[in-house]
Motif scaffolding. Structure first.
Motif, PDB file in Angstrom:
ATOM      1  N   UNK A 101      -1.636  -9.967  -6.658  1.00 35.69           N
ATOM      2  CA  UNK A 101      -0.274 -10.450  -6.451  1.00 35.69           C
ATOM      3  C   UNK A 101      -0.248 -11.651  -5.494  1.00 35.69           C
ATOM      4  N   UNK A 102      -1.032 -11.562  -4.451  1.00 39.51           N
ATOM      5  CA  UNK A 102      -1.078 -12.657  -3.473  1.00 39.51           C
ATOM      6  C   UNK A 102      -1.705 -13.910  -4.080  1.00 39.51           C
ATOM      7  N   UNK A 103      -2.805 -13.745  -4.815  1.00 42.02           N
ATOM      8  CA  UNK A 103      -3.482 -14.908  -5.408  1.00 42.02           C
ATOM      9  C   UNK A 103      -2.623 -15.575  -6.473  1.00 42.02           C
ATOM     10  N   UNK A 104      -1.759 -14.802  -7.148  1.00 37.86           N
ATOM     11  CA  UNK A 104      -0.883 -15.363  -8.180  1.00 37.86           C
ATOM     12  C   UNK A 104       0.421 -15.916  -7.607  1.00 37.86           C
ATOM     13  N   UNK A 105       0.621 -15.733  -6.293  1.00 39.25           N
ATOM     14  CA  UNK A 105       1.822 -16.247  -5.663  1.00 39.25           C
ATOM     15  C   UNK A 105       3.039 -15.338  -5.767  1.00 39.25           C
ATOM     16  N   UNK A 106       2.848 -14.123  -6.280  1.00 37.32           N
ATOM     17  CA  UNK A 106       3.955 -13.180  -6.414  1.00 37.32           C
ATOM     18  C   UNK A 106       4.268 -12.476  -5.090  1.00 37.32           C
ATOM     19  N   UNK A 107       3.341 -12.524  -4.167  1.00 34.17           N
ATOM     20  CA  UNK A 107       3.532 -11.951  -2.830  1.00 34.17           C
ATOM     21  C   UNK A 107       2.849 -12.876  -1.838  1.00 34.17           C
ATOM     22  N   UNK A 108       3.211 -12.727  -0.581  1.00 34.38           N
ATOM     23  CA  UNK A 108       2.619 -13.570   0.444  1.00 34.38           C
ATOM     24  C   UNK A 108       2.144 -12.709   1.605  1.00 34.38           C
ATOM     25  N   UNK A 109       0.979 -13.004   2.098  1.00 31.34           N
ATOM     26  CA  UNK A 109       0.457 -12.301   3.265  1.00 31.34           C
ATOM     27  C   UNK A 109       0.213 -13.319   4.385  1.00 31.34           C
ATOM     28  N   UNK A 110       0.521 -12.895   5.582  1.00 29.65           N
ATOM     29  CA  UNK A 110       0.330 -13.779   6.736  1.00 29.65           C
ATOM     30  C   UNK A 110      -1.127 -13.841   7.134  1.00 29.65           C
ATOM     31  N   UNK A 158       0.843  -1.209   0.000  1.00 30.31           N
ATOM     32  CA  UNK A 158       0.000   0.000   0.000  1.00 30.31           C
ATOM     33  C   UNK A 158       0.872   1.250   0.000  1.00 30.31           C
ATOM     34  N   UNK A 159       1.918   1.251   0.826  1.00 29.85           N
ATOM     35  CA  UNK A 159       2.827   2.400   0.869  1.00 29.85           C
ATOM     36  C   UNK A 159       3.537   2.595  -0.471  1.00 29.85           C
ATOM     37  N   UNK A 160       3.719   1.510  -1.218  1.00 26.23           N
ATOM     38  CA  UNK A 160       4.346   1.592  -2.539  1.00 26.23           C
ATOM     39  C   UNK A 160       3.360   2.047  -3.608  1.00 26.23           C
ATOM     40  N   UNK A 161       2.090   2.245  -3.224  1.00 27.22           N
ATOM     41  CA  UNK A 161       1.103   2.781  -4.148  1.00 27.22           C
ATOM     42  C   UNK A 161       0.161   1.771  -4.775  1.00 27.22           C
ATOM     43  N   UNK A 162       0.235   0.513  -4.399  1.00 26.06           N
ATOM     44  CA  UNK A 162      -0.671  -0.484  -4.966  1.00 26.06           C
ATOM     45  C   UNK A 162      -2.049  -0.394  -4.318  1.00 26.06           C
ATOM     46  N   UNK A 163      -3.049  -0.736  -5.088  1.00 23.55           N
ATOM     47  CA  UNK A 163      -4.411  -0.773  -4.575  1.00 23.55           C
ATOM     48  C   UNK A 163      -4.644  -2.107  -3.880  1.00 23.55           C
ATOM     49  N   UNK A 164      -5.724  -2.185  -3.099  1.00 25.10           N
ATOM     50  CA  UNK A 164      -6.057  -3.459  -2.454  1.00 25.10           C
ATOM     51  C   UNK A 164      -6.308  -4.543  -3.496  1.00 25.10           C
ATOM     52  N   UNK A 165      -6.927  -4.166  -4.612  1.00 22.06           N
ATOM     53  CA  UNK A 165      -7.188  -5.140  -5.674  1.00 22.06           C
ATOM     54  C   UNK A 165      -5.880  -5.641  -6.280  1.00 22.06           C
ATOM     55  N   UNK A 166      -4.934  -4.742  -6.496  1.00 13.82           N
ATOM     56  CA  UNK A 166      -3.633  -5.128  -7.042  1.00 13.82           C
ATOM     57  C   UNK A 166      -2.872  -6.034  -6.090  1.00 13.82           C
ATOM     58  N   UNK A 167      -2.966  -5.724  -4.812  1.00 16.36           N
ATOM     59  CA  UNK A 167      -2.296  -6.544  -3.801  1.00 16.36           C
ATOM     60  C   UNK A 167      -2.930  -7.928  -3.759  1.00 16.36           C
ATOM     61  N   UNK A 168      -4.265  -7.978  -3.769  1.00 21.37           N
ATOM     62  CA  UNK A 168      -4.955  -9.278  -3.773  1.00 21.37           C
ATOM     63  C   UNK A 168      -4.535 -10.121  -4.973  1.00 21.37           C
TER      64      UNK A 168
END
Length: 83
Positions: free
Chosen positions: A74-83, A62-72
């Motif tokens: 990335x996480x769903x595609x495995x490019x990022x991980x959320x705890x 979020x601080x890098x400027x991504x939207x919640x949809x963009x973050x979701x």
């Protein structure tokens, strides 16, 4: 050149208390390093535990400027991980 095992076993570092053990809320007892400098008054100390993998992913993205949809995405595609 010292190996990691050499550094952990170094008598000088042990004598000055450079390595400390702290209790992590989910990971148990961890060895940490001290602040490698001397302070005249307020020596910095251990304030927060080390983050778990993905613990701050959403906040950082979020601080890098991504939207919640963009973050979701990335996480769903495995490019990022959320705890």
């Amino acid at each position: 050149m010292n190996s990691l095992a050499d550094i952990v076993a170094d008598p000088h570092l042990a004598a000055i208390g450079y390595f400390r053990e702290v209790e992590h809320p989910t990971e148990g007892r961890l060895r940490t390093i001290g602040v490698p400098s001397e302070w005249s008054e307020s020596q910095p100390g251990y304030r927060r535990h080390a983050p778990r993998l993905g613990e701050h992913t959403r906040e950082v993205l979020r601080e890098a400027g991504l939207t919640d949809e963009g973050i979701d995405k990335l996480i769903s595609e495995g490019a990022a991980r959320a705890a």
